[in-house]
Write a protein that holds these residues in place. Structure first.
Motif, PDB file in Angstrom:
ATOM      1  N   PHE A  18      -3.980   0.748 -13.025  1.00  0.00           N
ATOM      2  CA  PHE A  18      -4.786   2.000 -12.470  1.00  0.00           C
ATOM      3  C   PHE A  18      -4.469   3.268 -13.554  1.00  0.00           C
ATOM      4  O   PHE A  18      -5.332   4.065 -14.075  1.00  0.00           O
ATOM      5  N   ARG A  71      -6.398  11.766  -1.811  1.00  0.00           N
ATOM      6  CA  ARG A  71      -6.215  11.489  -3.152  1.00  0.00           C
ATOM      7  C   ARG A  71      -6.911  10.233  -3.889  1.00  0.00           C
ATOM      8  O   ARG A  71      -7.299  10.486  -4.965  1.00  0.00           O
ATOM      9  N   TRP A  72      -7.404   9.278  -2.952  1.00  0.00           N
ATOM     10  CA  TRP A  72      -8.029   8.184  -3.572  1.00  0.00           C
ATOM     11  C   TRP A  72      -9.510   8.592  -3.737  1.00  0.00           C
ATOM     12  O   TRP A  72     -10.100   7.935  -4.825  1.00  0.00           O
ATOM     13  N   SER A  88      -3.493  11.081   1.576  1.00  0.00           N
ATOM     14  CA  SER A  88      -3.761   9.869   0.926  1.00  0.00           C
ATOM     15  C   SER A  88      -5.338   9.622   0.833  1.00  0.00           C
ATOM     16  O   SER A  88      -5.694   9.080  -0.466  1.00  0.00           O
ATOM     17  N   LEU A  89      -6.064   9.912   1.811  1.00  0.00           N
ATOM     18  CA  LEU A  89      -7.524   9.562   1.631  1.00  0.00           C
ATOM     19  C   LEU A  89      -8.004  10.533   0.692  1.00  0.00           C
ATOM     20  O   LEU A  89      -8.843  10.110  -0.315  1.00  0.00           O
ATOM     21  N   VAL A 145       0.890  -1.020   0.017  1.00  0.00           N
ATOM     22  CA  VAL A 145      -0.135  -0.059  -0.140  1.00  0.00           C
ATOM     23  C   VAL A 145       0.808   1.309  -0.012  1.00  0.00           C
ATOM     24  O   VAL A 145       0.576   2.214  -0.672  1.00  0.00           O
ATOM     25  N   PHE A 202      -9.383  10.353  -7.206  1.00  0.00           N
ATOM     26  CA  PHE A 202      -9.085   9.524  -8.226  1.00  0.00           C
ATOM     27  C   PHE A 202      -9.968   8.541  -8.773  1.00  0.00           C
ATOM     28  O   PHE A 202     -10.567   8.225  -9.879  1.00  0.00           O
ATOM     29  N   THR A 203     -10.519   8.079  -7.592  1.00  0.00           N
ATOM     30  CA  THR A 203     -11.844   7.325  -7.679  1.00  0.00           C
ATOM     31  C   THR A 203     -13.040   8.056  -8.432  1.00  0.00           C
ATOM     32  O   THR A 203     -13.880   7.539  -9.273  1.00  0.00           O
ATOM     33  N   ASN A 218       0.960   4.241  -2.891  1.00  0.00           N
ATOM     34  CA  ASN A 218       0.714   5.538  -2.643  1.00  0.00           C
ATOM     35  C   ASN A 218       2.129   6.496  -2.941  1.00  0.00           C
ATOM     36  O   ASN A 218       1.797   7.643  -3.435  1.00  0.00           O
TER      37      ASN A 218
END
Length: 481
Positions: free
Chosen positions: A301, A225-226, A222-223, A19, A229-230, A23
């Motif tokens: 991804f 970012r995801w 990080s949260l 993980v 992107f999602t 990241n």
């Protein structure tokens, strides 16, 4: 980055390591990839990024092998202790001061166990000559300058687009010019430079001190970012699924390949941070398989993000920073709060990274000019080094905010050195260095699957060819203009 040998840090599981690596690799470069995909054509782009992922995976295994070799050399150089002493984590200690289990564990440690974090700068000083060490630091410094210039441009660009954008939702098919008005007589270009000045004043002072990204700040970024992107992938897929996709990308355009190469190299960059990432992993038995799984996930991804982008949006309207395609297009995203979130997402994540990278660059400058036993005057240490760290990238950002070109050039030149040339020479020279010391029969259990010397020279030849190709393309393009 400055190359000291430090403790490995708190251990974590291989899954957590996977993980963390994910990241680390997936960052700002991913946001510039869709436009580069559109410029090179989708078939060429998928083919090139797949090959570059393979090359980056190979050099990552080279760095891990060199880390194991460095640990072996440290143990060997520390083996000049008496029979009443044992080597524990690189230190010589009296046997009676250690618990029985610790003594047994130390005696059974494999020479090639990666238990000490040896940064790339330290490995360079162990295996390279003086010229090689200096070239290593110059390459790292140039790369970090590129990083800072990209960050210094990305934040003001995002702020400018949010502040100057047409929030009536009628701008989905409009591509703005920098000379257009933002606020009355203030042009968009002027607004960008105002935001750049504010960015410099707010974050520049951190370069004069030490900055460290806390665990909770890292989790928060990080949260974010995801989530971002999602959202972008989901929204693009939704629009394509409804038959509203506007993108009709070409299959191949060779003219877009040089910049795509730089963007992809930049987007797969992790080699310089591997020591701090790999060393704390508790079980390193299947490191190559772990790294391979990560690269396959990241490749999928990147391909998903970029392909959905180029089929969702008209290629001529794709922005340098992909998030900006969602800020003023209500056909794609009709909720204002979410549009602002995507537009400002790079501001929050990049702003937290800028001081960290700046301090790393400053420390590398100090290491490059450091002489044994010498110290810097206060003015040089506290004023000169921070200024030569901060001023050049801000000047570059002031002159241009062409993020695609900044990422492409940084990746194509300094990125090629860090991702290809340095790992190849590290693994080659570490093998030559340890063979007379450890003997031919010594087996590095973390050796790369690409252990034949052919692969080392293949990487170097590939890097040389790419540098020549990119340079020739830039020269020819400038000549035509």
């Amino acid at each position: 980055m400055a190359g000291d040998i430090t403790e490995s840090g708190e251990p974590y599981s291989p899954f957590v390591g996977l993980v963390y690596m994910f990241n680390l690799i997936v960052g700002t470069g991913a946001l510039t990839m869709p436009k580069a995909f559109a410029a090179a054509g989708w078939i060429v782009s998928v083919s090139l990024i797949s090959f570059l992922a393979f090359m980056s995976f190979m050099t990552t295994t080279f760095v891990i092998e060199a880390m194991a070799a460095a640990n072996a050399q440290l143990r060997d150089s520390s083996s000049d202790f008496s029979e009443d002493e044992v080597l524990v984590r690189g230190r010589s200690e009296p046997i009676e001061t250690r618990p029985i289990l610790s003594v047994q564990r130390a005696v059974n440690v494999d020479h090639f166990d990666i238990v000490e974090r040896v940064e790339m700068g330290q490995m360079a000083s162990m295996f390279f000559n003086k010229v090689g060490v200096n070239m290593f630091y110059i390459c790292i410094i140039v790369y970090l300058y590129g990083d800072l210039a990209i960050y210094a441009a990305a934040v003001p660009v995002s702020l400018m687009e949010v502040a100057c954008g047409n929030h009536s939702c009628s701008a989905g098919s409009v591509k703005y010019n920098d000379t257009e008005s933002c606020w009355g007589p203030v042009r968009r270009k002027d607004a960008y430079r105002v935001f750049l000045a504010i960015f410099t004043l707010l974050l520049g002072p951190f370069v004069f001190f030490n900055a460290q990204k806390t665990k909770y700040l890292q989790i928060l970024t990080s949260l974010m970012r995801w989530i971002a992107f999602t959202m972008m992938i989901f929204l693009a897929l939704l629009r394509i699924g409804k038959g509203h996709g506007e993108g009709h990308p070409s299959a191949a355009q060779i003219s877009g390949v040089p910049n795509l190469f730089g963007v992809c190299v930049y987007s797969f960059m992790c080699q310089h941070s591997l020591p701090s990432l790999v060393t704390p992993i508790s079980d390193k038995k299947r490191m190559s398989a772990l790294v391979l799984a990560d690269y396959i996930l990241i490749l999928c991804f990147y391909a998903l993000l970029s392909l959905t982008a180029i089929f969702c949006f008209d290629s001529s309207l794709l922005r340098d920073m992909y998030t900006l395609n969602f800020t003023d297009n209500c056909d794609v995203l009709g909720i204002p709060v979410l549009r602002y979130f995507l537009g400002l997402f790079p501001v929050f994540t990049i702003s937290t990274n800028f001081p960290i990278i700046a301090v790393t660059l400053r420390n590398n400058w100090k290491t490059l000019f450091h002489r044994d036993g010498g110290t810097y005057p206060w003015v040089v240490d506290r004023i000169v080094f921070p200024l030569i760290t901060l001023v050049p990238p801000i000047i570059v950002a002031f002159c241009t905010h062409d993020l695609e070109s900044l990422v492409g050039i940084t990746g194509a030149y300094a990125g090629t050195g860090i991702q290809y040339i340095i790992p190849a020479f590290l693994v080659y020279l570490s093998r030559r260095h340890l063979e007379p010391v450890m003997g031919r029969d010594a087996v590095n259990k973390h050796r790369s699957p690409f252990r034949h010397t052919f692969w080392v020279w293949f990487v170097i030849l590939w890097a040389t060819f790419c540098l020549m190709f990119v340079t020739a393309n830039i020269v020819l393009t400038e000549t035509k203009n």
